[in-house]
Design a protein around this motif. Structure first.
Motif, PDB file in Angstrom:
ATOM      1  N   ASP B  20       0.953  -1.203   0.006  1.00 26.38           N
ATOM      2  CA  ASP B  20      -0.211  -0.094   0.110  1.00 26.38           C
ATOM      3  C   ASP B  20       0.851   1.226  -0.038  1.00 26.38           C
ATOM      4  O   ASP B  20       0.387   2.013  -0.570  1.00 26.38           O
ATOM      5  CB  ASP B  20      -0.760   0.161   1.259  1.00 26.38           C
ATOM      6  CG  ASP B  20      -2.203  -0.474   0.911  1.00 26.38           C
ATOM      7  OD1 ASP B  20      -2.570  -1.030  -0.190  1.00 26.38           O
ATOM      8  OD2 ASP B  20      -3.244  -0.241   1.859  1.00 26.38           O
ATOM      9  N   ARG B  21       1.947   0.997   0.596  1.00 33.97           N
ATOM     10  CA  ARG B  21       2.819   2.334   0.919  1.00 33.97           C
ATOM     11  C   ARG B  21       3.579   3.088  -0.068  1.00 33.97           C
ATOM     12  O   ARG B  21       3.921   3.862  -0.327  1.00 33.97           O
ATOM     13  CB  ARG B  21       3.494   2.282   2.288  1.00 33.97           C
ATOM     14  CG  ARG B  21       3.538   3.204   3.277  1.00 33.97           C
ATOM     15  CD  ARG B  21       3.568   3.081   4.669  1.00 33.97           C
ATOM     16  NE  ARG B  21       4.809   2.090   4.830  1.00 33.97           N
ATOM     17  CZ  ARG B  21       5.251   1.616   5.918  1.00 33.97           C
ATOM     18  NH1 ARG B  21       4.528   1.345   6.714  1.00 33.97           N
ATOM     19  NH2 ARG B  21       6.296   0.675   5.744  1.00 33.97           N
ATOM     20  N   VAL B  22       4.132   2.030  -0.788  1.00 34.93           N
ATOM     21  CA  VAL B  22       5.236   2.347  -1.872  1.00 34.93           C
ATOM     22  C   VAL B  22       4.712   3.365  -2.728  1.00 34.93           C
ATOM     23  O   VAL B  22       5.221   4.376  -2.755  1.00 34.93           O
ATOM     24  CB  VAL B  22       5.708   0.905  -2.332  1.00 34.93           C
ATOM     25  CG1 VAL B  22       6.614   1.470  -3.606  1.00 34.93           C
ATOM     26  CG2 VAL B  22       6.551   0.227  -1.528  1.00 34.93           C
ATOM     27  N   PRO B  23       3.588   3.122  -3.673  1.00 39.13           N
ATOM     28  CA  PRO B  23       3.026   3.990  -4.357  1.00 39.13           C
ATOM     29  C   PRO B  23       2.757   5.434  -3.752  1.00 39.13           C
ATOM     30  O   PRO B  23       3.053   6.624  -4.344  1.00 39.13           O
ATOM     31  CB  PRO B  23       1.917   3.512  -4.988  1.00 39.13           C
ATOM     32  CG  PRO B  23       1.621   2.089  -4.462  1.00 39.13           C
ATOM     33  CD  PRO B  23       2.818   2.012  -3.386  1.00 39.13           C
ATOM     34  N   LYS B  24       2.137   5.293  -2.601  1.00 36.53           N
ATOM     35  CA  LYS B  24       1.687   6.579  -1.622  1.00 36.53           C
ATOM     36  C   LYS B  24       2.977   7.637  -1.433  1.00 36.53           C
ATOM     37  O   LYS B  24       3.155   8.730  -1.734  1.00 36.53           O
ATOM     38  CB  LYS B  24       1.157   6.120  -0.349  1.00 36.53           C
ATOM     39  CG  LYS B  24      -0.016   7.226   0.128  1.00 36.53           C
ATOM     40  CD  LYS B  24      -0.125   7.069   1.437  1.00 36.53           C
ATOM     41  CE  LYS B  24      -1.561   6.397   1.818  1.00 36.53           C
ATOM     42  NZ  LYS B  24      -1.766   6.170   3.251  1.00 36.53           N
ATOM     43  N   GLN B  25       4.157   6.646  -1.041  1.00 39.91           N
ATOM     44  CA  GLN B  25       5.456   7.526  -0.620  1.00 39.91           C
ATOM     45  C   GLN B  25       5.675   8.090  -2.119  1.00 39.91           C
ATOM     46  O   GLN B  25       6.298   9.087  -1.994  1.00 39.91           O
ATOM     47  CB  GLN B  25       6.525   6.348  -0.191  1.00 39.91           C
ATOM     48  CG  GLN B  25       6.350   6.080   1.284  1.00 39.91           C
ATOM     49  CD  GLN B  25       7.347   5.164   1.777  1.00 39.91           C
ATOM     50  OE1 GLN B  25       8.182   4.579   1.011  1.00 39.91           O
ATOM     51  NE2 GLN B  25       7.555   5.060   3.127  1.00 39.91           N
ATOM     52  N   ASP B  26       5.808   7.161  -3.332  1.00 39.04           N
ATOM     53  CA  ASP B  26       6.222   7.835  -4.579  1.00 39.04           C
ATOM     54  C   ASP B  26       5.420   9.091  -4.811  1.00 39.04           C
ATOM     55  O   ASP B  26       6.091   9.970  -5.169  1.00 39.04           O
ATOM     56  CB  ASP B  26       5.770   6.917  -5.643  1.00 39.04           C
ATOM     57  CG  ASP B  26       7.237   5.759  -5.851  1.00 39.04           C
ATOM     58  OD1 ASP B  26       8.235   6.103  -4.860  1.00 39.04           O
ATOM     59  OD2 ASP B  26       7.012   4.925  -6.376  1.00 39.04           O
ATOM     60  N   ARG B  27       4.284   8.977  -4.501  1.00 37.52           N
ATOM     61  CA  ARG B  27       3.297  10.124  -4.910  1.00 37.52           C
ATOM     62  C   ARG B  27       3.785  11.468  -3.928  1.00 37.52           C
ATOM     63  O   ARG B  27       3.853  12.451  -4.355  1.00 37.52           O
ATOM     64  CB  ARG B  27       1.957   9.778  -4.696  1.00 37.52           C
ATOM     65  CG  ARG B  27       0.900   9.085  -5.809  1.00 37.52           C
ATOM     66  CD  ARG B  27      -0.367   9.504  -5.730  1.00 37.52           C
ATOM     67  NE  ARG B  27      -0.876   9.171  -4.176  1.00 37.52           N
ATOM     68  CZ  ARG B  27      -1.192   7.912  -4.101  1.00 37.52           C
ATOM     69  NH1 ARG B  27      -1.175   7.116  -4.950  1.00 37.52           N
ATOM     70  NH2 ARG B  27      -1.731   7.632  -2.931  1.00 37.52           N
ATOM     71  N   SER B  28       3.841  11.122  -2.835  1.00 35.40           N
ATOM     72  CA  SER B  28       4.523  12.029  -1.874  1.00 35.40           C
ATOM     73  C   SER B  28       5.733  12.777  -2.281  1.00 35.40           C
ATOM     74  O   SER B  28       5.841  13.898  -1.998  1.00 35.40           O
ATOM     75  CB  SER B  28       4.463  11.451  -0.271  1.00 35.40           C
ATOM     76  OG  SER B  28       4.816  12.423   0.582  1.00 35.40           O
ATOM     77  N   ARG B  29       6.625  11.873  -2.642  1.00 32.98           N
ATOM     78  CA  ARG B  29       7.818  12.302  -2.820  1.00 32.98           C
ATOM     79  C   ARG B  29       7.945  13.343  -4.320  1.00 32.98           C
ATOM     80  O   ARG B  29       8.457  14.207  -4.467  1.00 32.98           O
ATOM     81  CB  ARG B  29       8.930  11.206  -3.276  1.00 32.98           C
ATOM     82  CG  ARG B  29      10.277  11.651  -2.965  1.00 32.98           C
ATOM     83  CD  ARG B  29      11.299  10.189  -3.277  1.00 32.98           C
ATOM     84  NE  ARG B  29      11.033   9.274  -2.413  1.00 32.98           N
ATOM     85  CZ  ARG B  29      10.876   8.090  -2.470  1.00 32.98           C
ATOM     86  NH1 ARG B  29      10.953   7.735  -3.868  1.00 32.98           N
ATOM     87  NH2 ARG B  29      10.394   7.315  -1.560  1.00 32.98           N
ATOM     88  N   ALA B  30       6.912  12.814  -5.082  1.00 34.86           N
ATOM     89  CA  ALA B  30       6.693  13.632  -6.325  1.00 34.86           C
ATOM     90  C   ALA B  30       6.183  14.883  -6.067  1.00 34.86           C
ATOM     91  O   ALA B  30       6.610  16.037  -6.444  1.00 34.86           O
ATOM     92  CB  ALA B  30       5.947  12.813  -7.345  1.00 34.86           C
ATOM     93  N   THR B  31       5.378  15.060  -5.376  1.00 37.38           N
ATOM     94  CA  THR B  31       4.608  16.168  -4.588  1.00 37.38           C
ATOM     95  C   THR B  31       5.515  17.218  -4.164  1.00 37.38           C
ATOM     96  O   THR B  31       5.569  18.289  -4.627  1.00 37.38           O
ATOM     97  CB  THR B  31       3.376  16.002  -3.839  1.00 37.38           C
ATOM     98  OG1 THR B  31       2.605  15.018  -4.525  1.00 37.38           O
ATOM     99  CG2 THR B  31       2.815  17.489  -3.441  1.00 37.38           C
ATOM    100  N   ARG B  32       6.231  16.398  -3.222  1.00 31.45           N
ATOM    101  CA  ARG B  32       7.161  17.334  -2.581  1.00 31.45           C
ATOM    102  C   ARG B  32       8.210  18.005  -3.566  1.00 31.45           C
ATOM    103  O   ARG B  32       8.733  19.167  -3.486  1.00 31.45           O
ATOM    104  CB  ARG B  32       8.169  16.408  -1.596  1.00 31.45           C
ATOM    105  CG  ARG B  32       9.008  17.133  -0.517  1.00 31.45           C
ATOM    106  CD  ARG B  32       9.979  16.192   0.210  1.00 31.45           C
ATOM    107  NE  ARG B  32      11.165  16.688   0.381  1.00 31.45           N
ATOM    108  CZ  ARG B  32      11.627  17.545   1.621  1.00 31.45           C
ATOM    109  NH1 ARG B  32      10.737  17.617   2.332  1.00 31.45           N
ATOM    110  NH2 ARG B  32      12.604  17.980   1.596  1.00 31.45           N
ATOM    111  N   GLN B  33       8.883  17.217  -4.598  1.00 28.28           N
ATOM    112  CA  GLN B  33       9.696  17.564  -5.638  1.00 28.28           C
ATOM    113  C   GLN B  33       9.011  18.865  -6.399  1.00 28.28           C
ATOM    114  O   GLN B  33       9.605  19.923  -6.731  1.00 28.28           O
ATOM    115  CB  GLN B  33      10.237  16.425  -6.447  1.00 28.28           C
ATOM    116  CG  GLN B  33      11.363  16.932  -7.143  1.00 28.28           C
ATOM    117  CD  GLN B  33      11.715  15.425  -7.889  1.00 28.28           C
ATOM    118  OE1 GLN B  33      11.766  14.579  -7.175  1.00 28.28           O
ATOM    119  NE2 GLN B  33      12.451  15.572  -9.247  1.00 28.28           N
TER     120      GLN B  33
END
Lengths: 212, 212
Positions: B20-33
Motif C-alpha cells: 500500500d505504502r510504496v506508491p503513496k510514498q512515491d506520490r508524496s515524494r513527487a509532490t514534494r519535488q
C-alpha cells in the motif's frame, strides 16, 4: 565694494537675489544630503520593502512635503541615494592614495574590497535585487550600476597601475572587482572578515604577479 | 514468490502495508519535488515578497493543504527548496566530470561559474537578501549557506585537483568561488555573458598557474 543699491540690484536681477538665495540653496543642499544618507541607511537596514519616502523623511527629520519636493518618486530617491553614496565612496577611495598607490597593490586591493562590505554595498544590493523584479526600477538601476561599475573599474586600473594594453590585464582587474562583489555578498549574513582577509591577501599576490 | 497471506502480513506489519505504502510514498515524494522546484522558480521570478506557500502550491498544481502538510511554514518551504536545488546542482556538477577533470581546469572553472548564473543563484540571492532583514529566516539561511558553501568548496577542490596543503591553495579556490558569486550578481539585471567569458578565461589561466 560699497553697499549694493537695491534698485540696481532689482534692475540687474542679481545681487540681492543672490544674497537671499545662497543660504537657501545651502539649506536645500543640506536637506537633500540628509535625505540621501537616510535613504541608504534605511535601504541597508530594512531592504526595499521597508523603504519608503515617508520612512526616510522621518529618519532625516525632514517633512514629507520637502522630501517629495526633492524626490518626486520613491525610485528617484533611492537611485539618487545609491549614486550619491557611491560617488562619495569613489572620492574617499581616491583620497586614500593621493600620490597614487606607489606600487602597494595589496593595500589597493584591500581598499577596493572594503567598498563592498559596508552599508553602501548592502543598500545597493537591496536595490539591485528589488530592481530584478520591479519594472519601474530596473532600467534606472541597470543604468546606475553600469555607471558606478565603469567608475570603479577606472579607479581600480589607476590605483593598481594596470596597463590595459597588455592582454588579460583588463579582465584581471574586472575579475578582482567581481571577487570583491562576491565577498560583499558572503558578508551579508555573517561577519566574514577573517576569511576575507586571507582570500584578499592571496588574490592580491596573484594579481600583482599577473599585472607585472 | 507466491501471494502474501494477509493474516501473516497483518501479524508482521510489513508486506501489505508495504504494498500500500510504496506508491503513496512515491506520490508524496513527487509532490514534494514539484513543490520544491516551483518554490525555486517562484523565488527567482518574484523575489521573497512575492513568494508564499499559496502561490507555490498553485504553481505546482498541489492543494494548499497538501503543501502545508509537507512544509508547515513559508521558511520551511523556501529553505528546503534552495537546499534541494543546490544538491541537485552539486550532483550535476560532479556528473559533468565523472572521471575527474583530467587537468582541464578551464572547463572546471567555467562549470563552477555556471552554478552562479541560473535560476538557483537568483532564488538563493533573494533568500539571502530577505534573510538579512528577517529574523525568522536569518539563522536557517545562514546555516544553509554555510553548508552549501562547504560542499561547493569541496567539489571545487576535487575537480581542480588543488593541493590544499600548499600555502595559498585554499584561498585561491575560495577567491574563485567568491568571484563566481560576484559574476552571478553582475548577471542579475543584464546579460553579462560575453564579459563573463573573458574574465573566466583569464582567471582560469591565473588559477591554473597558481595551483601548479
Amino acid at each position: 565694494m560699497g553697499a549694493v543699491n537695491p534698485v540696481d540690484a532689482v534692475a540687474t536681477g542679481t545681487a540681492v537675489d543672490r544674497v537671499d538665495r545662497v543660504p537657501k540653496q545651502d539649506r536645500s543642499r543640506a536637506t537633500r544630503q540628509r535625505l540621501l544618507e537616510a535613504a541608504v541607511a534605511c535601504l541597508a537596514e530594512h531592504g526595499w520593502a521597508g523603504s519608503t519616502v515617508a520612512v526616510v523623511a522621518e529618519r532625516a527629520g525632514v517633512s514629507r512635503g520637502a522630501a517629495q519636493h526633492h524626490f518626486p518618486t520613491r525610485e528617484d530617491l533611492f537611485t539618487a541615494a545609491v549614486e550619491y553614496v557611491a560617488e562619495e565612496r569613489s572620492t574617499a577611495l581616491r583620497a586614500l592614495f593621493p600620490q597614487g598607490a606607489a606600487g602597494d597593490r595589496r593595500a589597493v586591493v584591500a581598499a577596493l574590497v572594503d567598498l563592498y562590505t559596508g552599508p553602501l554595498f548592502r543598500a545597493a544590493l537591496h536595490l539591485w535585487v528589488a530592481a530584478s523584479n520591479e519594472d519601474q526600477l530596473r532600467p534606472r538601476v541597470t543604468e546606475l550600476e553600469a555607471r558606478v561599475g565603469r567608475e570603479t573599474h577606472r579607479i581600480a586600473v589607476d590605483l593598481l597601475a594596470a596597463d590595459e594594453t597588455r592582454p588579460g590585464a583588463r579582465e584581471t582587474v574586472q575579475g578582482l572587482l567581481d571577487m570583491a562583489r562576491g565577498l560583499g555578498l558572503a558578508n551579508l549574513l555573517t561577519d566574514d572578515g577573517p576569511r576575507r582577509e586571507r582570500v584578499v591577501a592571496q588574490w592580491a599576490d596573484l594579481l600583482d604577479a599577473a599585472l607585472g
